[in-house]
Design an enzyme around this catalytic site. Structure first.
Site, PDB file in Angstrom:
ATOM      1  N   ASP A 236       0.828  -1.216   0.000  1.00 25.33           N
ATOM      2  CA  ASP A 236       0.000   0.000   0.000  1.00 25.33           C
ATOM      3  C   ASP A 236       0.860   1.263   0.000  1.00 25.33           C
ATOM      4  OD1 ASP A 236      -2.018  -1.849   0.208  1.00 25.33           O
ATOM      5  OD2 ASP A 236      -2.304  -1.595   2.354  1.00 25.33           O
ATOM      6  N   LYS A 258      -0.537  -7.869  -2.949  1.00 25.41           N
ATOM      7  CA  LYS A 258      -1.887  -7.288  -2.927  1.00 25.41           C
ATOM      8  C   LYS A 258      -1.755  -5.800  -3.234  1.00 25.41           C
ATOM      9  CE  LYS A 258      -4.360  -6.531   0.886  1.00 25.41           C
ATOM     10  NZ  LYS A 258      -4.745  -5.131   0.672  1.00 25.41           N
ATOM     11  N   LYS A 291     -12.199  -4.502  -3.398  1.00 22.84           N
ATOM     12  CA  LYS A 291     -13.397  -4.563  -2.540  1.00 22.84           C
ATOM     13  C   LYS A 291     -14.633  -4.095  -3.302  1.00 22.84           C
ATOM     14  CE  LYS A 291     -11.085  -4.285   1.939  1.00 22.84           C
ATOM     15  NZ  LYS A 291      -9.724  -3.882   1.597  1.00 22.84           N
ATOM     16  N   ASP A 294     -20.735  -3.116  -5.465  1.00 26.16           N
ATOM     17  CA  ASP A 294     -21.917  -2.534  -6.110  1.00 26.16           C
ATOM     18  C   ASP A 294     -22.762  -3.612  -6.796  1.00 26.16           C
ATOM     19  OD1 ASP A 294     -23.618  -0.525  -7.157  1.00 26.16           O
ATOM     20  OD2 ASP A 294     -21.921   0.862  -7.197  1.00 26.16           O
ATOM     21  N   SER A 351     -10.999  -6.689   9.854  1.00 26.17           N
ATOM     22  CA  SER A 351     -10.088  -6.533  10.992  1.00 26.17           C
ATOM     23  C   SER A 351     -10.313  -5.217  11.732  1.00 26.17           C
ATOM     24  CB  SER A 351      -8.637  -6.575  10.481  1.00 26.17           C
ATOM     25  OG  SER A 351      -8.437  -5.530   9.546  1.00 26.17           O
TER      26      SER A 351
HETATM   27  O1  S5P Z   1     -10.611  -6.579   7.046  1.00 24.19           O
HETATM   28  C1  S5P Z   1      -9.702  -6.189   6.329  1.00 24.19           C
HETATM   29  C2  S5P Z   1      -9.659  -6.525   4.982  1.00 24.19           C
HETATM   30  C3  S5P Z   1      -8.576  -6.102   4.223  1.00 24.19           C
HETATM   31  S1  S5P Z   1      -8.456  -6.646   2.604  1.00 24.19           S
HETATM   32  N1  S5P Z   1      -8.690  -5.477   6.851  1.00 24.19           N
HETATM   33  C4  S5P Z   1      -7.633  -5.043   6.103  1.00 24.19           C
HETATM   34  O2  S5P Z   1      -6.754  -4.407   6.666  1.00 24.19           O
HETATM   35  N2  S5P Z   1      -7.601  -5.324   4.763  1.00 24.19           N
HETATM   36  C5  S5P Z   1      -6.499  -4.793   3.908  1.00 24.19           C
HETATM   37  O3  S5P Z   1      -5.282  -5.354   4.342  1.00 24.19           O
HETATM   38  C6  S5P Z   1      -6.335  -3.285   3.969  1.00 24.19           C
HETATM   39  O4  S5P Z   1      -7.056  -2.637   2.946  1.00 24.19           O
HETATM   40  C7  S5P Z   1      -4.857  -3.108   3.782  1.00 24.19           C
HETATM   41  O5  S5P Z   1      -4.545  -3.036   2.420  1.00 24.19           O
HETATM   42  C8  S5P Z   1      -4.242  -4.386   4.350  1.00 24.19           C
HETATM   43  C9  S5P Z   1      -3.711  -4.259   5.749  1.00 24.19           C
HETATM   44  O6  S5P Z   1      -2.672  -3.347   5.823  1.00 24.19           O
HETATM   45  P1  S5P Z   1      -1.770  -3.160   7.150  1.00 24.19           P
HETATM   46  O7  S5P Z   1      -0.833  -2.057   6.784  1.00 24.19           O
HETATM   47  O8  S5P Z   1      -2.674  -2.784   8.273  1.00 24.19           O
HETATM   48  O9  S5P Z   1      -1.078  -4.481   7.366  1.00 24.19           O
END
Ligand code: S5P
Length: 464
Positions: A236, A258, A291, A294, A351
């Site tokens: 990201d 990803k 994600k 729609d 999460s």
């Molecule tokens: O529930 C979720 C689903 C996803 S896909 N929680 C998340 O954090 N993600 C994705 O996982 C979020 O969009 C981000 O790209 C990655 C987590 O990033 P981190 O920097 O917190 O590890």
């Protein structure tokens, strides 16, 4: 069998609460019979009769609280509580998937030994879950009273977990009586017996919880095995230069990268061309975390069109199911393409703190994903701890995967509600892959840190 039981069974048959034929259960199994006790409340005489029998049974037991399980059993639980002058509590149906939030409706201060009242028992799995969550809340949960025991020997399994089962009637009794009455043919009886004995007491409605892994799932599993990694790098970053510099250095450690393609500020079609080339050279898959959420027609444009043309370069994508199954169908309107393995991962849990996903929603997402397994490779999920993830994992069919974001080397959270488990916890709970973003990309040496995550997650995965 006493006359009361006989009258009750005949009453159920008359109102169509017991049916024989061929029925597809939620689990996908074909059942030769169907019980729908929800109907009983609409027949006051039969309902009163059923409550009377339940009250008689409950009066022989010792308990402090009646615990009603939604929805079917709630009126009878209320009736038992009133008649025997015991407090009534109800287990919340729409409870949060995990984390804070009461699971009980009623006086929250009440604690004690409860009599769990439910309509049916089949394999016992949902009863174990109920008892576990009640115990976690400080209740003593040891007695379960149900109307119909259609179990394939759940009693022994329940006993082993400290639960005593009481029921008004069993499926065998229903079958015996209706067969003697001439309402049911003997061949059907044999079919029913064969069906119930085929159900395992330990493996729940999930007895048939298996799907054939689709080509994308198999491709991912092969990469994981070949490279000994179940790490998904969530890259990201907004800067294309930084993106490729981290990716090139960490590519050997990962099974997938990803992307959030729309955060790349200097995006050009060259970006994805370079990405696809690198994926081929370094043997990883590309996972666009779009994600989709729609209606089908809109996601079709979002996936196949626009400046990103995601379908062109992504092996898999994430999708919500809040708008219904049309979303995933819009991604793959012609089903799976045998020449190009592509699939979606559905968000079944998230999460982030305070997310609005309920347990029921997660279950329905998985049910839908199971039904579309040729285009759904698995689910994104999370949990409060290893046990919680295990419970969640048990819902997911064999043949589909659980990918877990919200993972770091230590537990914790960020300022915007992201919650982290450790890599070991995620995999021990049953995740197939971990998704790690900032834990790696913000590290001083992303490639070395990726290797630490790879090792930790892969070791637990291999040992399982
Ligand atoms: O529930 C979720 C689903 C996803 S896909 N929680 C998340 O954090 N993600 C994705 O996982 C979020 O969009 C981000 O790209 C990655 C987590 O990033 P981190 O920097 O917190 O590890």
């Amino acid at each position: 069998m006493n006359n009361k039981k006989k009258d009750f069974i005949r009453g159920l048959y008359e109102i169509g609460a017991v049916k024989f034929g061929s029925f597809t259960l939620k689990s996908g199994l074909e059942s030769p019979f169907y019980l729908d006790l929800r109907k009983v409340i609409s027949y006051p005489k039969l309902h009163a009769f059923m409550c009377e029998m339940l009250i008689e049974k409950a009066a022989e037991l010792s308990f402090d609280i009646v615990m009603g399980i939604p929805y079917t059993a709630l009126p009878s639980a209320a009736s038992i509580a009133e008649k025997l002058e015991k407090p009534l509590l109800m287990l919340r149906k729409e409870k949060k998937a995990y984390g804070a939030g009461g699971i009980i409706v009623g006086d929250q201060e009440l604690k004690g030994r409860c009599l769990i009242v439910d309509d049916l028992i089949t394999t016992g799995s949902s009863k174990f879950e109920t008892a576990d969550s009640l115990r976690a809340e400080g209740f003593e949960a040891s007695d379960i009273l149900v109307v119909v025991d259609r179990s394939a020997g759940a009693e022994a399994e329940l006993k082993a977990r400290g639960l005593e089962l009481y029921s008004l009637i069993s499926l065998d009794e229903i079958v015996d009586l209706l067969c003697a009455d001439g309402s049911l043919k003997i061949e059907k009886v044999e079919e029913i017996r064969a069906f119930t004995s085929g159900l395992s007491a330990v493996v729940p409605a999930e007895a048939g919880n298996k799907v054939e892994a689709n080509p994308l799932t198999l491709k991912l599993l092969e990469v994981m095995k070949r490279k000994e990694t179940n790490l998904i790098l969530s890259l990201d970053t907004e800067d294309a230069g930084e993106f490729f510099s981290i990716l090139e250095a960490s590519a050997d450690k990962i099974a997938m990268v990803k992307t959030h393609i729309d955060i790349i500020k200097d995006f050009t079609p060259d970006f994805t061309r370079r990405l696809v080339k690198l994926a081929g050279e370094k043997d990883f898959l590309i996972f666009e975390d779009r994600k989709f959420a729609d209606i089908g027609n809109t996601v079709k444009h979002q996936f196949y069109g626009g400046i990103y043309n995601i379908a062109d370069w992504a092996d898999c994508v994430t999708s919500h199911l809040i708008a219904g199954e049309g979303t995933v169908k819009g991604l793959f309107p012609n089903g799976a393409n045998p020449d190009r393995p592509q699939a979606a991962f559905l968000l079944a849990r998230m999460s982030s703190k305070g997310n609005l996903i309920t347990e029921d929603y997660s279950r329905r997402v998985i049910d839908a994903g199971r039904g579309s397994s040729s285009i759904v490779s698995g689910y994104i999920g999370h949990g409060s701890d290893v046990d919680d993830i295990k419970k969640f994992r048990a819902m997911i069919p064999e043949g589909q995967l659980l990918l877990m974001p919200g993972v770091k080397l230590e537990r914790g959270s960020d300022k915007l509600g992201q919650q982290y488990l450790t890599a070991e916890e995620a995999i021990a709970g049953g995740a197939d892959c971990i998704i790690v973003g900032r834990g790696i990309i913000e590290a001083e040496n992303p490639a070395e840190t990726a290797e630490i995550y790879r090792q930790r997650a892969w070791t637990v995965y291999e040992n399982k």
